[in-house]
Design a protein around this motif. Structure first.
Motif, PDB file in Angstrom:
ATOM      1  N   ARG A 117       8.017   8.307  -6.297  1.00  0.00           N
ATOM      2  CA  ARG A 117       7.823   9.746  -6.099  1.00  0.00           C
ATOM      3  C   ARG A 117       7.233  10.426  -7.341  1.00  0.00           C
ATOM      4  NH1 ARG A 117      13.063  12.393  -4.346  1.00  0.00           N
ATOM      5  NH2 ARG A 117      13.488  12.140  -6.541  1.00  0.00           N
ATOM      6  N   ALA A 118       7.698  10.055  -8.527  1.00  0.00           N
ATOM      7  CA  ALA A 118       7.183  10.670  -9.759  1.00  0.00           C
ATOM      8  C   ALA A 118       5.712  10.310  -9.973  1.00  0.00           C
ATOM      9  CB  ALA A 118       8.015  10.234 -10.968  1.00  0.00           C
ATOM     10  N   LYS A 120       3.556   9.564  -7.561  1.00  0.00           N
ATOM     11  CA  LYS A 120       2.797  10.334  -6.555  1.00  0.00           C
ATOM     12  C   LYS A 120       2.576  11.768  -7.013  1.00  0.00           C
ATOM     13  CE  LYS A 120       4.244   7.864  -2.406  1.00  0.00           C
ATOM     14  NZ  LYS A 120       5.018   7.966  -1.161  1.00  0.00           N
ATOM     15  N   ALA A 121       3.609  12.386  -7.572  1.00  0.00           N
ATOM     16  CA  ALA A 121       3.484  13.766  -8.051  1.00  0.00           C
ATOM     17  C   ALA A 121       2.497  13.847  -9.211  1.00  0.00           C
ATOM     18  CB  ALA A 121       4.847  14.298  -8.475  1.00  0.00           C
ATOM     19  N   ALA A 122       2.553  12.894 -10.122  1.00  0.00           N
ATOM     20  CA  ALA A 122       1.611  12.870 -11.250  1.00  0.00           C
ATOM     21  C   ALA A 122       0.186  12.662 -10.750  1.00  0.00           C
ATOM     22  CB  ALA A 122       2.001  11.776 -12.237  1.00  0.00           C
ATOM     23  N   GLU A 124      -1.082  13.592  -7.834  1.00  0.00           N
ATOM     24  CA  GLU A 124      -1.564  14.838  -7.234  1.00  0.00           C
ATOM     25  C   GLU A 124      -1.943  15.848  -8.318  1.00  0.00           C
ATOM     26  OE1 GLU A 124      -2.984  17.441  -4.654  1.00  0.00           O
ATOM     27  OE2 GLU A 124      -2.352  15.404  -4.146  1.00  0.00           O
ATOM     28  N   LYS A 125      -1.118  15.954  -9.335  1.00  0.00           N
ATOM     29  CA  LYS A 125      -1.404  16.877 -10.433  1.00  0.00           C
ATOM     30  C   LYS A 125      -2.678  16.466 -11.167  1.00  0.00           C
ATOM     31  CE  LYS A 125       0.756  18.967 -14.448  1.00  0.00           C
ATOM     32  NZ  LYS A 125       1.954  19.024 -15.301  1.00  0.00           N
ATOM     33  N   ARG A 128      -5.731  17.386  -9.011  1.00  0.00           N
ATOM     34  CA  ARG A 128      -5.948  18.847  -9.038  1.00  0.00           C
ATOM     35  C   ARG A 128      -6.582  19.270 -10.365  1.00  0.00           C
ATOM     36  NH1 ARG A 128      -0.648  19.375  -7.014  1.00  0.00           N
ATOM     37  NH2 ARG A 128      -0.020  20.170  -9.032  1.00  0.00           N
TER      38      ARG A 128
END
Length: 133
Positions: A117-118, A120-122, A124-125, A128
């Motif tokens: 999960r971490a 995946k979040a990184a 996406e960031k 962006r």
């Protein structure tokens, strides 16, 4: 991806989540495809900053690359590394940072890392940031 560290391989997959080949490593002496945005990946160490500086010295007429800095520890980079990167920013299209992700020390490949999960979040960031959003 012979010789590529797990962090670099994971960053490449972060930039190409569907694995369509949009992000890939270039072989030595391979030409940059027309219209491609070059991306350099480095650790946040002094060694990584020196390697980026050395590469940019011979960059030539290619489009300015993005630099993705992957944190190698859960702390700020060494002052000498921060100074070198700051000095090089004018030669880069931009600088994006990936935080320290402990899971990268315990996985065998990028696909396994992207299940976290971490990570995946990184990812996406990172996308962006590089897309200017």
């Amino acid at each position: 991806m012979n010789g590529v560290g797990i962090a670099a391989a994971t960053v490449a997959r972060m930039l190409d989540p569907e694995n369509r080949g949009d992000a890939r490593f270039l072989a030595p002496q391979e030409y940059l495809p027309y219209g491609a945005q070059p991306v350099l990946i480095a650790d946040t160490t002094v060694y990584g900053a020196v390697a980026v500086e050395r590469l940019l010295r011979g960059w030539g007429v290619l489009p300015r690359p993005w630099l993705v800095l992957v944190a190698d520890a859960p702390a700020r980079p060494a002052p000498a590394a921060r100074y070198r990167i700051r000095a090089l920013e004018g030669r880069l299209a931009g600088v994006a940072r990936v935080p320290y992700l402990p899971v990268l020390r315990a996985v065998e490949n990028a696909e396994e890392a992207l299940q976290n999960r971490a990570v995946k979040a990184a990812a996406e960031k990172l996308r962006r940031r590089m897309e200017g959003k």
